[in-house]
Design an enzyme around this catalytic site. Structure first.
Site, short mmCIF file in Angstrom:
data_model
loop_
_atom_site.label_atom_id
_atom_site.label_comp_id
_atom_site.label_asym_id
_atom_site.label_seq_id
_atom_site.Cartn_x
_atom_site.Cartn_y
_atom_site.Cartn_z
N SER A 141 0.87 -1.18 0.00
CA SER A 141 0.00 0.00 0.00
C SER A 141 0.90 1.23 0.00
O SER A 141 2.08 1.14 0.36
CB SER A 141 -0.85 0.00 1.28
OG SER A 141 -1.47 1.25 1.49
N TYR A 154 -2.32 -0.52 10.50
CA TYR A 154 -2.39 -0.92 9.08
C TYR A 154 -1.07 -0.60 8.39
O TYR A 154 -0.49 -1.44 7.69
CB TYR A 154 -3.56 -0.21 8.39
CG TYR A 154 -3.70 -0.55 6.93
CD1 TYR A 154 -4.15 -1.81 6.53
CD2 TYR A 154 -3.36 0.37 5.94
CE1 TYR A 154 -4.27 -2.13 5.18
CE2 TYR A 154 -3.48 0.06 4.59
CZ TYR A 154 -3.93 -1.19 4.21
OH TYR A 154 -4.04 -1.52 2.88
P1 NDP Z 1 -11.10 -6.19 -0.70
O1 NDP Z 1 -11.65 -6.10 0.67
O2 NDP Z 1 -11.99 -5.96 -1.85
O3 NDP Z 1 -10.36 -7.59 -0.89
C1 NDP Z 1 -9.64 -8.20 0.14
C2 NDP Z 1 -9.45 -9.66 -0.20
O4 NDP Z 1 -8.72 -10.28 0.87
C3 NDP Z 1 -10.77 -10.40 -0.34
O5 NDP Z 1 -10.69 -11.25 -1.45
C4 NDP Z 1 -10.86 -11.23 0.94
O6 NDP Z 1 -11.50 -12.46 0.67
C5 NDP Z 1 -9.38 -11.48 1.22
N1 NDP Z 1 -9.15 -11.86 2.61
C6 NDP Z 1 -9.36 -11.14 3.74
N2 NDP Z 1 -9.06 -11.87 4.82
C7 NDP Z 1 -8.64 -13.08 4.35
C8 NDP Z 1 -8.21 -14.28 4.98
N3 NDP Z 1 -8.13 -14.39 6.30
N4 NDP Z 1 -7.86 -15.32 4.20
C9 NDP Z 1 -7.93 -15.23 2.85
N5 NDP Z 1 -8.35 -14.12 2.20
C10 NDP Z 1 -8.70 -13.07 2.96
O7 NDP Z 1 -9.88 -5.16 -0.71
P2 NDP Z 1 -8.74 -4.82 -1.80
O8 NDP Z 1 -8.95 -5.53 -3.05
O9 NDP Z 1 -8.62 -3.37 -1.82
O10 NDP Z 1 -7.47 -5.38 -1.01
C11 NDP Z 1 -6.47 -6.17 -1.64
C12 NDP Z 1 -5.10 -5.74 -1.11
O11 NDP Z 1 -4.83 -4.41 -1.55
C13 NDP Z 1 -5.00 -5.72 0.42
O12 NDP Z 1 -3.75 -6.27 0.81
C14 NDP Z 1 -5.06 -4.23 0.73
O13 NDP Z 1 -4.41 -3.92 1.95
C15 NDP Z 1 -4.33 -3.65 -0.48
N6 NDP Z 1 -4.60 -2.23 -0.73
C16 NDP Z 1 -5.84 -1.77 -1.07
C17 NDP Z 1 -6.05 -0.42 -1.27
C18 NDP Z 1 -7.39 0.14 -1.57
O14 NDP Z 1 -7.57 1.37 -1.49
N7 NDP Z 1 -8.38 -0.67 -1.94
C19 NDP Z 1 -4.94 0.54 -1.18
C20 NDP Z 1 -3.69 -0.05 -0.81
C21 NDP Z 1 -3.54 -1.38 -0.62
P3 NDP Z 1 -12.50 -13.23 1.66
O15 NDP Z 1 -13.15 -12.21 2.56
O16 NDP Z 1 -13.45 -13.89 0.72
O17 NDP Z 1 -11.63 -14.20 2.39
#
Ligand code: NDP
Length: 244
Positions: A141, A154
């Protein structure tokens, strides 16, 4: 199908950046193995990719469980015969001021964002070393480079992912490539997990300029598409209108 088609495992592929990455890499001809807890979403995405002529499979995955992550990587390897790229994308972001003492949420961020990435590396490294190489892509991030109020824990997890990525790169002897992809604010479900009212309110203006998840997927695909001797180490991609 491109001649450089790879086997790519993506954690957190059920929404947002992981989902967009799966779509983009499948369209580029790579074979995808998708993991997350919401298997109904993975099932639908796999079907969509296959209907479009791509190749994908999925398995339920909780990245906080080391054995589960090992089983996920093994299943990808068994299914496709190798594992070229692991995208450690799963993440959570329940922001709050430290003084709110939301200790359980701190633990969850550390478990998913840090331990989950380490478990992915632990599972994938032996496979990649045995086959003569591979590529670990960690999604961090802009919070891996700067700290802001409500985001101390975070950001700490994302600083950690950056440190782990750089350490892995230095130790890899050229056989395992390492890319850190650091998005700015991106349209996804990430902010839905914020329960603290102060942090929730602060997010409204911040997230108004969000870029589409496909923009991050495109940046990630650029790193994956490089020839084997080229390692794109860090990509920071923000919406043009974002200050943070
Ligand atoms: P979403 O919440 O849309 O996606 C997060 C994903 O992580 C989901 O597919 C969720 O799947 C999965 N996840 C969460 N907990 C678990 C777990 N315990 N085991 C397996 N999978 C898990 O968010 P983003 O797409 O935005 O996030 C993706 C990455 O990008 C993250 O690392 C986030 O920190 C990073 N990021 C995002 C930003 C933004 O503004 N969106 C900015 C900077 C970084 P499920 O719940 O089905 O398990």
């Amino acid at each position: 199908m491109t001649s450089a088609a790879k086997v790519v495992a993506v954690t957190g592929a059920s929404s947002g950046i992981g989902e967009a990455t799966a779509r983009r890499l499948a369209a580029d001809g790579h074979r995808l193995f998708l993991g997350a807890r919401r298997t109904d979403r993975l099932d639908a995405l796999t079907e969509e990719i296959e209907s479009a002529g791509g190749t994908a499979a999925f398995q339920r995955l909780d990245v906080t469980d080391a054995a589960d992550v090992r089983a996920f990587v093994s299943a990808a390897h068994e299914r496709f015969g190798r594992l070229d790229v692991l995208v450690n994308n799963a993440g959570v972001m329940p922001l709050s001021p430290l003084a709110a003492l939301r200790v359980e949420e701190w633990d969850r961020m550390i478990d998913v964002n840090v331990r989950g990435v380490l478990y992915g590396i632990a599972a994938a490294l032996p496979v990649m070393r045995a086959q003569g190489g591979g590529h670990v892509v960690n999604v961090a991030s802009v919070g891996a480079y700067q700290v802001s109020p409500t985001a101390a824990v975070y950001c700490a997890t994302k600083f950690a992912v950056r440190a782990i990525s750089e350490g892995l790169r230095q130790e890899s002897d050229g056989d395992v490539r390492v890319t850190l992809v650091s998005p700015g604010v991106t349209g996804s479900e990430l902010a839905d997990g914020i329960a603290d009212p102060v942090a929730k309110e602060a997010m409204v203006a911040y997230r108004a300029v969000a870029m589409p998840a496909a923009a991050v997927a495109d940046a990630l695909a650029y790193a994956v598409s490089q020839p084997s001797g080229v390692d794109v180490n860090e990509i920071v991609v923000r919406p043009a209108a974002s200050v943070a």
